[in-house]
Design a protein around this motif. Sequence first.
Motif, PDB file in Angstrom:
ATOM      1  N   MET A   1      39.135   3.841  31.951  1.00 47.32           N
ATOM      2  CA  MET A   1      40.471   3.320  32.218  1.00 47.32           C
ATOM      3  C   MET A   1      40.943   2.493  31.022  1.00 47.32           C
ATOM      4  O   MET A   1      40.201   1.650  30.520  1.00 47.32           O
ATOM      5  N   THR A   2      42.157   2.741  30.553  1.00 48.50           N
ATOM      6  CA  THR A   2      42.681   2.024  29.396  1.00 48.50           C
ATOM      7  C   THR A   2      43.036   0.586  29.768  1.00 48.50           C
ATOM      8  O   THR A   2      43.083   0.220  30.952  1.00 48.50           O
ATOM      9  N   SER A   3      43.353  -0.208  28.744  1.00 45.78           N
ATOM     10  CA  SER A   3      43.739  -1.599  28.988  1.00 45.78           C
ATOM     11  C   SER A   3      44.993  -1.676  29.850  1.00 45.78           C
ATOM     12  O   SER A   3      45.068  -2.490  30.786  1.00 45.78           O
ATOM     13  N   ASP A   4      45.977  -0.830  29.541  1.00 42.09           N
ATOM     14  CA  ASP A   4      47.220  -0.847  30.317  1.00 42.09           C
ATOM     15  C   ASP A   4      46.969  -0.443  31.768  1.00 42.09           C
ATOM     16  O   ASP A   4      47.555  -1.017  32.701  1.00 42.09           O
ATOM     17  N   GLU A   5      46.105   0.537  31.956  1.00 46.43           N
ATOM     18  CA  GLU A   5      45.791   0.977  33.320  1.00 46.43           C
ATOM     19  C   GLU A   5      45.036  -0.111  34.086  1.00 46.43           C
ATOM     20  O   GLU A   5      45.274  -0.320  35.284  1.00 46.43           O
ATOM     21  N   THR A   6      44.143  -0.795  33.391  1.00 46.50           N
ATOM     22  CA  THR A   6      43.409  -1.891  34.029  1.00 46.50           C
ATOM     23  C   THR A   6      44.358  -3.028  34.392  1.00 46.50           C
ATOM     24  O   THR A   6      44.253  -3.624  35.473  1.00 46.50           O
ATOM     25  N   LEU A   7      45.288  -3.321  33.490  1.00 49.26           N
ATOM     26  CA  LEU A   7      46.284  -4.361  33.758  1.00 49.26           C
ATOM     27  C   LEU A   7      47.084  -4.018  35.016  1.00 49.26           C
ATOM     28  O   LEU A   7      47.305  -4.879  35.885  1.00 49.26           O
ATOM     29  N   GLN A   8      47.498  -2.763  35.123  1.00 48.94           N
ATOM     30  CA  GLN A   8      48.267  -2.341  36.287  1.00 48.94           C
ATOM     31  C   GLN A   8      47.412  -2.395  37.554  1.00 48.94           C
ATOM     32  O   GLN A   8      47.894  -2.777  38.633  1.00 48.94           O
ATOM     33  N   TYR A  54      38.887   0.857  42.807  1.00 47.92           N
ATOM     34  CA  TYR A  54      39.015   1.643  41.574  1.00 47.92           C
ATOM     35  C   TYR A  54      37.672   2.033  40.960  1.00 47.92           C
ATOM     36  O   TYR A  54      37.636   2.710  39.940  1.00 47.92           O
ATOM     37  N   GLY A  55      36.583   1.575  41.564  1.00 46.04           N
ATOM     38  CA  GLY A  55      35.271   1.887  41.012  1.00 46.04           C
ATOM     39  C   GLY A  55      34.984   1.172  39.712  1.00 46.04           C
ATOM     40  O   GLY A  55      34.094   1.575  38.953  1.00 46.04           O
ATOM     41  N   LEU A  56      35.720   0.093  39.436  1.00 43.95           N
ATOM     42  CA  LEU A  56      35.521  -0.675  38.209  1.00 43.95           C
ATOM     43  C   LEU A  56      34.521  -1.800  38.467  1.00 43.95           C
ATOM     44  O   LEU A  56      34.644  -2.529  39.448  1.00 43.95           O
ATOM     45  N   ALA A  64      29.391 -14.008  37.605  1.00 40.29           N
ATOM     46  CA  ALA A  64      28.899 -15.357  37.874  1.00 40.29           C
ATOM     47  C   ALA A  64      29.540 -16.391  36.965  1.00 40.29           C
ATOM     48  O   ALA A  64      29.933 -17.471  37.404  1.00 40.29           O
ATOM     49  N   ARG A  65      29.678 -16.056  35.687  1.00 39.77           N
ATOM     50  CA  ARG A  65      30.205 -17.035  34.735  1.00 39.77           C
ATOM     51  C   ARG A  65      31.717 -17.194  34.829  1.00 39.77           C
ATOM     52  O   ARG A  65      32.251 -18.276  34.604  1.00 39.77           O
ATOM     53  N   GLN A  66      32.412 -16.115  35.143  1.00 40.96           N
ATOM     54  CA  GLN A  66      33.877 -16.145  35.215  1.00 40.96           C
ATOM     55  C   GLN A  66      34.473 -16.818  33.978  1.00 40.96           C
ATOM     56  O   GLN A  66      35.340 -17.690  34.068  1.00 40.96           O
ATOM     57  N   ASP A  67      33.995 -16.415  32.816  1.00 42.73           N
ATOM     58  CA  ASP A  67      34.453 -17.026  31.569  1.00 42.73           C
ATOM     59  C   ASP A  67      35.761 -16.371  31.134  1.00 42.73           C
ATOM     60  O   ASP A  67      35.845 -15.725  30.088  1.00 42.73           O
ATOM     61  N   VAL A  68      36.769 -16.495  31.976  1.00 45.93           N
ATOM     62  CA  VAL A  68      38.073 -15.894  31.712  1.00 45.93           C
ATOM     63  C   VAL A  68      39.157 -16.935  31.952  1.00 45.93           C
ATOM     64  O   VAL A  68      39.097 -17.690  32.914  1.00 45.93           O
ATOM     65  N   GLN A  69      40.139 -16.957  31.072  1.00 46.57           N
ATOM     66  CA  GLN A  69      41.232 -17.915  31.194  1.00 46.57           C
ATOM     67  C   GLN A  69      42.567 -17.235  31.480  1.00 46.57           C
ATOM     68  O   GLN A  69      43.420 -17.801  32.153  1.00 46.57           O
ATOM     69  N   THR A  70      42.747 -16.027  30.948  1.00 45.62           N
ATOM     70  CA  THR A  70      44.024 -15.326  31.074  1.00 45.62           C
ATOM     71  C   THR A  70      43.814 -13.941  31.680  1.00 45.62           C
ATOM     72  O   THR A  70      42.682 -13.455  31.795  1.00 45.62           O
ATOM     73  N   VAL A  71      44.925 -13.295  32.024  1.00 43.34           N
ATOM     74  CA  VAL A  71      44.859 -11.921  32.524  1.00 43.34           C
ATOM     75  C   VAL A  71      44.255 -11.009  31.457  1.00 43.34           C
ATOM     76  O   VAL A  71      43.468 -10.107  31.759  1.00 43.34           O
ATOM     77  N   ALA A  72      44.605 -11.254  30.197  1.00 42.86           N
ATOM     78  CA  ALA A  72      44.053 -10.443  29.101  1.00 42.86           C
ATOM     79  C   ALA A  72      42.533 -10.570  29.038  1.00 42.86           C
ATOM     80  O   ALA A  72      41.828  -9.584  28.775  1.00 42.86           O
ATOM     81  N   ASP A  73      42.009 -11.774  29.280  1.00 41.70           N
ATOM     82  CA  ASP A  73      40.554 -11.959  29.308  1.00 41.70           C
ATOM     83  C   ASP A  73      39.934 -11.119  30.422  1.00 41.70           C
ATOM     84  O   ASP A  73      38.858 -10.530  30.251  1.00 41.70           O
ATOM     85  N   LEU A  74      40.611 -11.087  31.552  1.00 38.36           N
ATOM     86  CA  LEU A  74      40.123 -10.315  32.698  1.00 38.36           C
ATOM     87  C   LEU A  74      40.120  -8.820  32.373  1.00 38.36           C
ATOM     88  O   LEU A  74      39.140  -8.113  32.644  1.00 38.36           O
ATOM     89  N   ALA A  76      39.889  -7.496  29.452  1.00 30.19           N
ATOM     90  CA  ALA A  76      38.895  -7.233  28.404  1.00 30.19           C
ATOM     91  C   ALA A  76      37.495  -7.028  28.968  1.00 30.19           C
ATOM     92  O   ALA A  76      36.673  -6.324  28.361  1.00 30.19           O
ATOM     93  N   LEU A  77      37.205  -7.632  30.123  1.00 25.43           N
ATOM     94  CA  LEU A  77      35.885  -7.461  30.722  1.00 25.43           C
ATOM     95  C   LEU A  77      35.599  -6.002  31.062  1.00 25.43           C
ATOM     96  O   LEU A  77      34.434  -5.590  31.120  1.00 25.43           O
ATOM     97  N   TYR A  78      36.655  -5.231  31.291  1.00 26.32           N
ATOM     98  CA  TYR A  78      36.490  -3.844  31.725  1.00 26.32           C
ATOM     99  C   TYR A  78      36.621  -2.847  30.576  1.00 26.32           C
ATOM    100  O   TYR A  78      36.613  -1.639  30.805  1.00 26.32           O
ATOM    101  N   GLN A  79      36.732  -3.362  29.359  1.00 29.32           N
ATOM    102  CA  GLN A  79      36.856  -2.482  28.203  1.00 29.32           C
ATOM    103  C   GLN A  79      35.530  -2.395  27.460  1.00 29.32           C
ATOM    104  O   GLN A  79      34.778  -3.368  27.401  1.00 29.32           O
ATOM    105  N   PRO A  80      35.214  -1.234  26.867  1.00 30.31           N
ATOM    106  CA  PRO A  80      33.955  -1.091  26.125  1.00 30.31           C
ATOM    107  C   PRO A  80      33.888  -2.100  24.988  1.00 30.31           C
ATOM    108  O   PRO A  80      34.882  -2.387  24.325  1.00 30.31           O
TER     109      PRO A  80
END
Length: 441
Positions: A1-8, A54-56, A64-74, A76-80
């Motif tokens: 799934m691309t970044s745009d698709e993950t965002l959606q 979505y099977g993601l 556990a760490r939830q080291d994310v601050q923004t939607v973009a950080d979230l 990015a977790l799903y991108q290679p």
Amino acid sequence: MTSDETLQAIHTVLSEQMMHPHLDGFGPEARLNEDLYLDSVLILQIFLNLELEYGLSVPEAAIARQDVQTVADLVALYQPKAVATVVPSFPLTGGTTDEGVHGEAYYDIKVHCFVSCVCDGLKRQGLDHRPFYFGVWDAKFALSDRFQLLYHAPDITQEFFRAWFQRLYGVAVREWYDPDISKSENLAVMLDLVRRRTYTGSVMVMLDMFHLPERENKFNQNPFPHYLMLQETADPDTWFVHDPDYRWEGEIARDKVIHAVMQPTVGGGYVFDNAETRAPAAKDLKAYFDACFVKSSNPLADAVREIVTAHLEGRGGVTLADLTAAVRELPIITIRKYAYEHGFAFFWRALKLPAREFEGWCEEIEALVQALKTLHYDCMKLSQTGERALAAPVFERLAEADRIETKLKGKLAEIFDLWCDQNVAADISLLNKSMLKRVAR
């Protein structure tokens, strides 16, 4: 799934599965907590819905760490990405480790609002506040008749900490809030205390943090009872707010603070004078540790085990669908486990034990916290799917947390005994000599 698709997909999960009401500012740069009002529990729900719908999936460490601050950080977790070495981050401790456990600098742990407030005065007087955190890692919580885990409840008071703080440090923490009078009458008392506050004095009040939206916090609970301290400024319409637990201080409109104080969900307050502080005696520190230390069990793991079992068995009419709500406050209680670091650090430094070994025990503490955070996710997954087969991973995670915490307590008990051998006998000997001198006079 691309970044745009993950965002959606994230937007769809928030709007359709979670029906989240705060999406006006949604976009890659939107801050999860401050802009979208997503707390740690809601972020876990995003992870869970992305997995189920979505099977993601992302690694357990990321959950556990939830080291994310923004939607973009979230996203990015799903991108290679390239595999990187994971370094323990100790996300809730802050501070610096430039000098290690044997230096003056150390992690400043903020995991209990009442304890953080009273310990702030100790630090201002140059006293080591770390021993007072002996009472935090297993600090009291409640279990409701609906098997819900609660960090705040009417029968949870600060009497234990108040009594020990006075015995250890000589500071009387006086309760000014009276539950038997009206909120308006209590407000009048608070206003007078704030007005008459001395330079070394502290006025502590419980308010509902949910009603201070300008204050950033990791747990966007509603309600969110929380202690902090107040003082006047040159502007009568503005108060200076000091929140040691969230490492924040600044000015907030007086009326907004009062509005948060007057909420029916909260009630409490204390006053104390930091000028009264003194260093604790070794024998009193030993007595405090003995009063706090629960060596034979791990109350939090035991409570979660009971909660999960009750929901599986349908006790009191609860079902698996209720389990998510039942463990909602688990993250707030989980972070108390970071208090173990202060316990280890205090004894480690006093005994001059190897710094590298201390770092290893800090990693064990981090592993315990991460196990409990992942346990929370596992409970939510069991609840949302209703698949009883998923109970097995929950109990396995509980066993893991139990094993780690039991190991921590075993080592802590060992170094506590060593510390007692070196300090308590000497402390009593000095006291006896002092008494003999007085008798001789």
